[in-house]
Structure formats: structure tokens, C-alpha cells
Design an enzyme around this catalytic site. Sequence first.
Site, PDB file in Angstrom:
ATOM      1  N   HIS A   1     -11.255  -5.332 106.310  1.00  0.00           N
ATOM      2  CA  HIS A   1     -11.861  -4.536 105.229  1.00  0.00           C
ATOM      3  C   HIS A   1     -11.062  -4.853 103.967  1.00  0.00           C
ATOM      4  O   HIS A   1      -9.922  -4.409 103.835  1.00  0.00           O
ATOM      5  CB  HIS A   1     -11.757  -3.039 105.535  1.00  0.00           C
ATOM      6  CG  HIS A   1     -12.383  -2.647 106.839  1.00  0.00           C
ATOM      7  ND1 HIS A   1     -13.658  -2.162 106.937  1.00  0.00           N
ATOM      8  CD2 HIS A   1     -11.900  -2.675 108.112  1.00  0.00           C
ATOM      9  CE1 HIS A   1     -13.948  -1.895 108.204  1.00  0.00           C
ATOM     10  NE2 HIS A   1     -12.888  -2.200 108.934  1.00  0.00           N
ATOM     11  N   PHE A   2     -11.645  -5.644 103.070  1.00  0.00           N
ATOM     12  CA  PHE A   2     -10.875  -6.131 101.917  1.00  0.00           C
ATOM     13  C   PHE A   2     -11.193  -5.404 100.609  1.00  0.00           C
ATOM     14  O   PHE A   2     -10.704  -5.757  99.551  1.00  0.00           O
ATOM     15  CB  PHE A   2     -11.026  -7.643 101.779  1.00  0.00           C
ATOM     16  CG  PHE A   2     -10.177  -8.431 102.773  1.00  0.00           C
ATOM     17  CD1 PHE A   2      -9.233  -7.808 103.578  1.00  0.00           C
ATOM     18  CD2 PHE A   2     -10.315  -9.808 102.886  1.00  0.00           C
ATOM     19  CE1 PHE A   2      -8.444  -8.540 104.477  1.00  0.00           C
ATOM     20  CE2 PHE A   2      -9.527 -10.541 103.773  1.00  0.00           C
ATOM     21  CZ  PHE A   2      -8.598  -9.909 104.580  1.00  0.00           C
TER      22      PHE A   2
ATOM     23  N   ASN B   1     -18.220  -1.930 104.334  1.00  0.00           N
ATOM     24  CA  ASN B   1     -17.983  -0.605 103.744  1.00  0.00           C
ATOM     25  C   ASN B   1     -17.199  -0.690 102.438  1.00  0.00           C
ATOM     26  O   ASN B   1     -16.124  -0.130 102.281  1.00  0.00           O
ATOM     27  CB  ASN B   1     -17.296   0.331 104.745  1.00  0.00           C
ATOM     28  CG  ASN B   1     -16.022  -0.226 105.323  1.00  0.00           C
ATOM     29  OD1 ASN B   1     -15.902  -1.422 105.562  1.00  0.00           O
ATOM     30  ND2 ASN B   1     -15.044   0.632 105.545  1.00  0.00           N
TER      31      ASN B   1
ATOM     32  N   ASP C   1      -8.687  -5.545 112.122  1.00  0.00           N
ATOM     33  CA  ASP C   1      -9.254  -4.371 111.462  1.00  0.00           C
ATOM     34  C   ASP C   1      -8.398  -3.996 110.245  1.00  0.00           C
ATOM     35  O   ASP C   1      -8.199  -2.815 109.961  1.00  0.00           O
ATOM     36  CB  ASP C   1      -9.378  -3.196 112.436  1.00  0.00           C
ATOM     37  CG  ASP C   1     -10.222  -2.058 111.882  1.00  0.00           C
ATOM     38  OD1 ASP C   1     -10.954  -2.274 110.904  1.00  0.00           O
ATOM     39  OD2 ASP C   1     -10.136  -0.938 112.429  1.00  0.00           O
TER      40      ASP C   1
ATOM     41  N   HIS D   1      -5.013   1.320 102.859  1.00  0.00           N
ATOM     42  CA  HIS D   1      -5.122   2.503 101.999  1.00  0.00           C
ATOM     43  C   HIS D   1      -3.774   2.650 101.302  1.00  0.00           C
ATOM     44  O   HIS D   1      -2.743   2.249 101.855  1.00  0.00           O
ATOM     45  CB  HIS D   1      -5.423   3.754 102.827  1.00  0.00           C
ATOM     46  CG  HIS D   1      -6.722   3.690 103.560  1.00  0.00           C
ATOM     47  ND1 HIS D   1      -7.945   3.856 102.948  1.00  0.00           N
ATOM     48  CD2 HIS D   1      -6.996   3.466 104.870  1.00  0.00           C
ATOM     49  CE1 HIS D   1      -8.919   3.740 103.840  1.00  0.00           C
ATOM     50  NE2 HIS D   1      -8.369   3.493 105.011  1.00  0.00           N
TER      51      HIS D   1
HETATM   52  O1  DOR Z   1      -9.474   3.032 110.616  1.00  0.00           O
HETATM   53  C1  DOR Z   1     -10.413   2.438 110.134  1.00  0.00           C
HETATM   54  N1  DOR Z   1     -10.530   2.271 108.819  1.00  0.00           N
HETATM   55  N2  DOR Z   1     -11.389   1.993 110.945  1.00  0.00           N
HETATM   56  C2  DOR Z   1     -12.517   1.442 110.456  1.00  0.00           C
HETATM   57  O2  DOR Z   1     -13.332   0.990 111.244  1.00  0.00           O
HETATM   58  C3  DOR Z   1     -12.776   1.435 109.004  1.00  0.00           C
HETATM   59  C4  DOR Z   1     -11.519   1.399 108.281  1.00  0.00           C
HETATM   60  C5  DOR Z   1     -11.586   1.522 106.789  1.00  0.00           C
HETATM   61  O3  DOR Z   1     -12.426   0.867 106.195  1.00  0.00           O
HETATM   62  O4  DOR Z   1     -10.732   2.193 106.214  1.00  0.00           O
END
Ligand code: DOR
Length: 452
Positions: A71-72, A103, A310, A314
Site C-alpha cells: 500500500h504505497f 485503497n 502488506d 502510517h
Molecule cells: O493492516 C492493514 N493496513 N491491512 C490492510 O489490508 C490494509 C492496510 C492499510 O492500507 O493501511
Amino acid sequence: MSDDTRLLIRHARILSPNGEFLLGDVECDRQITRIAPDLSLEPSTGKERSTQEVDATGLTLLPGVIDPQVHFREPGLEHKEDLFTASCACAKGGVTSFLEMPNTKPLTTTQAALDDKLRRAAEKCLVNYGFFIGATPENLPDLQTASPACGIKIFMGSAHGALLVAQEEALEPIFATGTRLIAVHAEDQARINQRRQEFAGITDPAIHSQIQDNQAALMATQLALKLSKKYQRRLHILHLSTADEAELLRRDKPAWVTAEVTPQHLLLNTDAYAKIGTLAQMNPPLRSPHDNEVLWQALLDGVIDFIATDHAPHTLEEKAKGYPNTPSGMPGVETSLPLMLTQAMQGRCTVAQVANWMSTAVAKAYGIPNKGAIAPGYDADLVLVDLETYRPVLREDLQTKCGWSPFEGWSLTGHPVVTIVGGQVVYDHGKLNTEVRGRALEFVTSSLEVGH
Ligand code: DOR
């Protein structure tokens, strides 16, 4: 590198496609052209070209890592990460290609959003890139036509806004229509909602693993398997996290189903909350030491096909908000290869297995041509690692914009020393070459073909 320049990697311990090691040299342009014990003894190919040499004495050459779930955050969430910083982290981590999730803001649910990501990546990515198209309850036509996409991503739970497709009635038409790969985040949203209410008011982040418990993961994996069998639809189960799911797949895994596991679900468990608090919070959550063991065995036995990080960065500020207001996710592309190679050096698996799980098997499952092996004709996406030196993971060394890792302080070996993308050196002894650009990946597998 211009087409006239060739790269010569000398005196490397080269992992061959048969899993054996050869001491020797690899010559490449964009692709690998020759491999021999000593290329200085071989007749020249006739073409006069300038040569960039890399001395790989004492280093092991592996196919570049293909990380199939990241998730970049670009567009829209660039305060956490962006395609440039993430791809710098990839280069440092030996990740030469990635498959990125939908997302972002806007969500990648249309051709226009996919095109926008591809444009941004062409501009700023140091490594190769591919993107998923995200399913909503409403975008069935886009799911069939969006191109190039590595597959359809369905969040059955833990979703981000419109990406939630939780109900069987909504999932059914997606499985019933078309042939392209469906990758599922398998957690049962109804069960999570109910348990959120039951455990409301608890601020210890360890409760996260109980709210989104093993049963929630198992229920969704069972449903995805059922639909995949009903429609004979190519299915990939993302980040398998529980012993129960691994045992289910051991008993009942059609040839057209694949599964992946993350290093954190193999190496971390619920003990991590006491040490790193909400930095250990992710979806699906960390599980028990027993789950770790069963997942390892499933990986070793081929029930689980490959590894993804994954990578879900954050900021530390966001992670400091206090559970349950903290976002789930942790970064991973910089640590995944050393983490797994450290396990190999400690005897848990072999280096050849790690290369298979982190490159070869991913290329096969997603139908990415010419990647995942060190052989003439394959793309020159390579990583030279040092399997002798141990070094701790340090916050100040990280390239990811979020600036932290759940593995800080872990002493690891197998750190990348040189990373090569399309024959160009993108990372060399701690220094990034930010001029290098990766390319859009191609995906040629269709229908039920898994490729292995
Ligand atoms: O912990 C997660 N965070 N799992 C995911 O599948 C999505 C991801 C995110 O985009 O923060």
C-alpha cells in the site's frame, strides 16, 4: 543505462533456477545475456560496448524480490508514503517489482484511476510496478476491462470506504463474471462489527487480535473458497494469518487457488503488543505463536505459495492516537528479504526457498513474464545480498516516509548490498540512484492458470 552499456557482475555466488549455486559472472543489458564461471575468458559478443562492473566477491546474487501486496498511499495519502519514497525503500530492500493495492484516494476502482497511478509511477518509481483494480459493489464492468491490472482486489472485511464487499450476494457476481485473478482480504465484517461492540471501551491494542479474531479470518476464507470452487475462479488469498486457514487449505486447495503469508505473521505474534503497542496493529491482526508455527509449516510444505509484506505505512503521530483510533498496518519492504534470509541462515528454510517464495513463485502466480529467475533472457532484476554480516534494523536507516519498523533492533543478515532493476544499479552499498526508473509490469496469466 544506455543500450550500449552492459553491466557485468563479477565473482558472485549466483542462485541458479534449479536451486543450486554457481560461482561466476553475470552479464546483462536490460535482460540477462550471459552467465559463466569467468566471462573474461569467454569470447566477446562482437558488439563494442562500455561496461559497468560490479565486484560481487563474497556476495550472493538472487532474483529481485517481487512484493505482491503493498500500500504505497499515492494518490491522496502522501503524508504517509508516496511512490517515490516507497520505491526508494523497495530498492534498498531488494524489491525490484511491486503490486500495489487500490485503497488510495481516490480509490483505484476505474480505468482513469488506474491510468493516473501508472502515470505517476512512470514518473517517479525506481522499481517496476503493477496495480490492482479494487472491487466495489458497483463497478463490475471496470473489474473486467481495467488494464493493465494484476488482478481484482476484494476487501471482504477491514475495508476502506466503498471498497468493502462483504455480503455473499455482492461477492457472487464478481466471482461469476470474467476470468481474471481475484485476490481477497479475508476477514468477516459482520463478525468484526459484532465483536467491536462486545469489546467497546477497551484501549489495550492487544484486544485488536480478539476483535478481528481467527474465526473472522476463517469464515471469510471459507466463503471465498466456496465461491472460487462454485465458479472455478482463480483465487488468491492475501496475507493468510491463522492456523485454521492453513489447515483448511491443506485439506482443500484447488489447483487454481494460491495463498500468501507476510513475514510479520510468521515472525511476530500477540506478544508484540506489549513491546511495540499499536505499531503491532494490522489487519488481519497478529496471532499466537501456534499460528506462527502452523503458517511456517504450511509455507514449507507448499500449502502457502509465497510471501508478501502488506507494506502499509502510517505516521507515528497516527499510531500514537490510542487504540481503537489508531490505523492498522505496518511497513515492510525494507526488511522482508533480510528477515527471511536470516531465517534461512538460521536453518529454518533454505536461501533457494526464500528466493522462490519472494520472486519465482510470485512471477508464476501473477503471470509476470521473464521475471523471477537468474537465466539468460530473463529481465535483469537482481539483488546482491551479504549473508555473512549481521546488522540491526535502525530507524535512521529507513527510507520509508513513515520512518519506523516493527522490527527495529532485530539483528538481521542478508541485507541487500546492490539492487539492479532492468540492468541498472538502483542501490549500491547504501546509496540510491534516484535517476533509475522501473517499468510497468505485464500480466499474461488468465483464467485458471496458476503457472506452477
Ligand atoms: O493492516 C492493514 N493496513 N491491512 C490492510 O489490508 C490494509 C492496510 C492499510 O492500507 O493501511
